[in-house]
Design a protein around this motif. Sequence first.
Motif, PDB file in Angstrom:
ATOM      1  N   ILE A  28       0.681  -0.975  -0.077  1.00 10.28           N
ATOM      2  CA  ILE A  28       0.046  -0.144  -0.144  1.00 10.28           C
ATOM      3  C   ILE A  28       0.927   1.348  -0.023  1.00 10.28           C
ATOM      4  N   ASP A  29       2.118   0.990   0.105  1.00 12.49           N
ATOM      5  CA  ASP A  29       2.873   2.358   0.350  1.00 12.49           C
ATOM      6  C   ASP A  29       4.210   2.062  -0.619  1.00 12.49           C
ATOM      7  N   LEU A  30       3.847   1.533  -1.969  1.00  9.50           N
ATOM      8  CA  LEU A  30       4.906   1.294  -3.033  1.00  9.50           C
ATOM      9  C   LEU A  30       5.647   2.783  -3.480  1.00  9.50           C
ATOM     10  N   ASN A  31       6.499   3.281  -2.855  1.00  8.19           N
ATOM     11  CA  ASN A  31       7.039   4.396  -2.953  1.00  8.19           C
ATOM     12  C   ASN A  31       8.770   4.099  -3.368  1.00  8.19           C
ATOM     13  N   ALA A  32       9.683   5.254  -3.887  1.00 10.31           N
ATOM     14  CA  ALA A  32      10.904   4.926  -4.303  1.00 10.31           C
ATOM     15  C   ALA A  32      11.863   4.963  -3.112  1.00 10.31           C
ATOM     16  N   ARG A  33      11.422   5.136  -2.003  1.00 11.79           N
ATOM     17  CA  ARG A  33      12.151   4.816  -0.639  1.00 11.79           C
ATOM     18  C   ARG A  33      12.134   3.583  -0.220  1.00 11.79           C
ATOM     19  N   ASN A  34      11.032   2.987  -0.601  1.00 10.65           N
ATOM     20  CA  ASN A  34      10.932   1.455  -0.122  1.00 10.65           C
ATOM     21  C   ASN A  34      11.303   0.411  -1.153  1.00 10.65           C
ATOM     22  N   ILE A  35      12.003   0.912  -2.256  1.00  7.02           N
ATOM     23  CA  ILE A  35      12.585   0.135  -2.978  1.00  7.02           C
ATOM     24  C   ILE A  35      14.064   0.157  -2.854  1.00  7.02           C
ATOM     25  N   LEU A  36      14.753  -0.765  -2.537  1.00 10.43           N
ATOM     26  CA  LEU A  36      16.355  -0.613  -2.384  1.00 10.43           C
ATOM     27  C   LEU A  36      16.912  -1.293  -3.563  1.00 10.43           C
ATOM     28  N   ILE A  37      18.093  -0.787  -3.829  1.00  8.78           N
ATOM     29  CA  ILE A  37      18.902  -1.335  -4.844  1.00  8.78           C
ATOM     30  C   ILE A  37      20.343  -1.686  -4.365  1.00  8.78           C
ATOM     31  N   ALA A  38      20.513  -2.984  -4.312  1.00  3.03           N
ATOM     32  CA  ALA A  38      21.809  -3.714  -3.876  1.00  3.03           C
ATOM     33  C   ALA A  38      23.002  -3.250  -4.934  1.00  3.03           C
ATOM     34  N   PRO A  39      24.184  -3.369  -4.445  1.00  2.71           N
ATOM     35  CA  PRO A  39      25.566  -3.040  -5.305  1.00  2.71           C
ATOM     36  C   PRO A  39      25.384  -3.854  -6.645  1.00  2.71           C
ATOM     37  N   ASP A  40      24.789  -5.046  -6.586  1.00  7.88           N
ATOM     38  CA  ASP A  40      24.709  -5.910  -7.816  1.00  7.88           C
ATOM     39  C   ASP A  40      23.482  -5.371  -8.651  1.00  7.88           C
ATOM     40  N   ALA A  41      22.888  -4.326  -8.243  1.00  8.66           N
ATOM     41  CA  ALA A  41      21.693  -3.721  -9.177  1.00  8.66           C
ATOM     42  C   ALA A  41      20.432  -4.542  -8.758  1.00  8.66           C
ATOM     43  N   THR A  42      20.354  -5.472  -7.865  1.00 14.20           N
ATOM     44  CA  THR A  42      19.026  -6.286  -7.664  1.00 14.20           C
ATOM     45  C   THR A  42      18.270  -5.431  -6.699  1.00 14.20           C
ATOM     46  N   PRO A  43      16.970  -5.030  -7.202  1.00 12.09           N
ATOM     47  CA  PRO A  43      16.001  -4.365  -6.377  1.00 12.09           C
ATOM     48  C   PRO A  43      15.401  -5.336  -5.259  1.00 12.09           C
ATOM     49  N   TRP A  44      15.085  -4.787  -4.036  1.00  9.28           N
ATOM     50  CA  TRP A  44      14.461  -5.164  -3.011  1.00  9.28           C
ATOM     51  C   TRP A  44      13.289  -4.298  -2.540  1.00  9.28           C
ATOM     52  N   LEU A  45      12.621  -4.958  -1.875  1.00  7.13           N
ATOM     53  CA  LEU A  45      11.242  -4.281  -1.478  1.00  7.13           C
ATOM     54  C   LEU A  45      11.093  -4.431   0.136  1.00  7.13           C
ATOM     55  N   ILE A  46      10.859  -3.400   0.824  1.00  8.97           N
ATOM     56  CA  ILE A  46      11.100  -3.145   2.044  1.00  8.97           C
ATOM     57  C   ILE A  46       9.631  -2.478   2.669  1.00  8.97           C
ATOM     58  N   ASP A  47       9.479  -2.683   4.089  1.00  3.07           N
ATOM     59  CA  ASP A  47       8.340  -1.617   4.744  1.00  3.07           C
ATOM     60  C   ASP A  47       7.060  -2.296   4.450  1.00  3.07           C
ATOM     61  N   LEU A  48       6.714  -3.710   4.803  1.00  3.29           N
ATOM     62  CA  LEU A  48       5.504  -4.292   4.528  1.00  3.29           C
ATOM     63  C   LEU A  48       4.559  -3.914   5.579  1.00  3.29           C
ATOM     64  N   ASP A  49       4.600  -2.954   6.383  1.00  3.04           N
ATOM     65  CA  ASP A  49       3.796  -2.345   7.374  1.00  3.04           C
ATOM     66  C   ASP A  49       2.266  -2.336   6.664  1.00  3.04           C
ATOM     67  N   ARG A  50       1.115  -2.848   7.164  1.00  2.00           N
ATOM     68  CA  ARG A  50       0.064  -2.970   6.647  1.00  2.00           C
ATOM     69  C   ARG A  50      -0.157  -3.464   5.138  1.00  2.00           C
ATOM     70  N   CYS A  51       0.723  -4.035   4.640  1.00  2.00           N
ATOM     71  CA  CYS A  51       0.202  -4.877   3.443  1.00  2.00           C
ATOM     72  C   CYS A  51      -0.199  -6.051   3.689  1.00  2.00           C
ATOM     73  N   ARG A  52      -0.661  -6.748   2.424  1.00  2.57           N
ATOM     74  CA  ARG A  52      -1.383  -7.916   2.656  1.00  2.57           C
ATOM     75  C   ARG A  52      -1.372  -8.526   1.394  1.00  2.57           C
ATOM     76  N   LEU A  53      -1.793 -10.089   1.443  1.00 10.71           N
ATOM     77  CA  LEU A  53      -1.957 -10.699   0.197  1.00 10.71           C
ATOM     78  C   LEU A  53      -3.386 -10.829  -0.346  1.00 10.71           C
TER      79      LEU A  53
END
Length: 253
Positions: A183-208
Amino acid sequence: MRLTALQQKNSLILHDADSLSDAPGSHQLSPPKLAHPVSPALFSADYWRDQHLIVGEAPGRGSALFLQATPDQQWVLRPYRRGGLAAKLSEQRYLWLGAERTRAFQELRLTAALYEQGLPVPTPVACCVTRHGMTYEAALLTVRIPGARALASLLEVGEADAALLRRVGAMIRRFHQQGLDHIDLNARNILIAPDATPWLIDLDRCRLRESGKWQTANLARLGRSVAKFSPPERVEAIMATVHEGYREGYSAP
């Protein structure tokens, strides 16, 4: 990953039993490297500050702290904080409706489930919920992704190229295929590792959820965030590339 609950007075700690032992008085990562008490103190900034183990702080509400938990592993300590009008009543207290309905328990269990599926989320460590009558406060511990930078930071300095943006789109698609409504998919909650792999963080209040309009809403939310960190004339092209990766499932380096 085995999530286990540990009761200590008015606090309840949910943790990964494979990495954080609930033996009295300490935790041990395997192999043993550094001991800390398995108690609510583990979720207190003062505890880590007293040992000079706070190595940084993330921007944004809540002031997540970076901790040197072991000689070769850092953790992120994130207290739960309210925003908006609710914060005027209480910045860190939430209504108690049972342990499994707390934001911390729900986020840790969701993160663990996605982690077990091999999706790029931080490794969950533990969360702590402390009850105060009809309210509670909580905090979450996860493993920090080494060397990762927020997509927002890369956009600000023009370092998010087309290949990376396609990978971001493909990453979002992977989560959507598993039904994650972030629910808060923003550019701060997407992290990029040194190998250019994207990661998703902060799943507060998210759901399946089952597929639906929320998937389009997630991407629209990201678009509004990208507009805050990019030149106005670049936003449309940036999001078009993200959508391209989303459609094609782009993952090549």
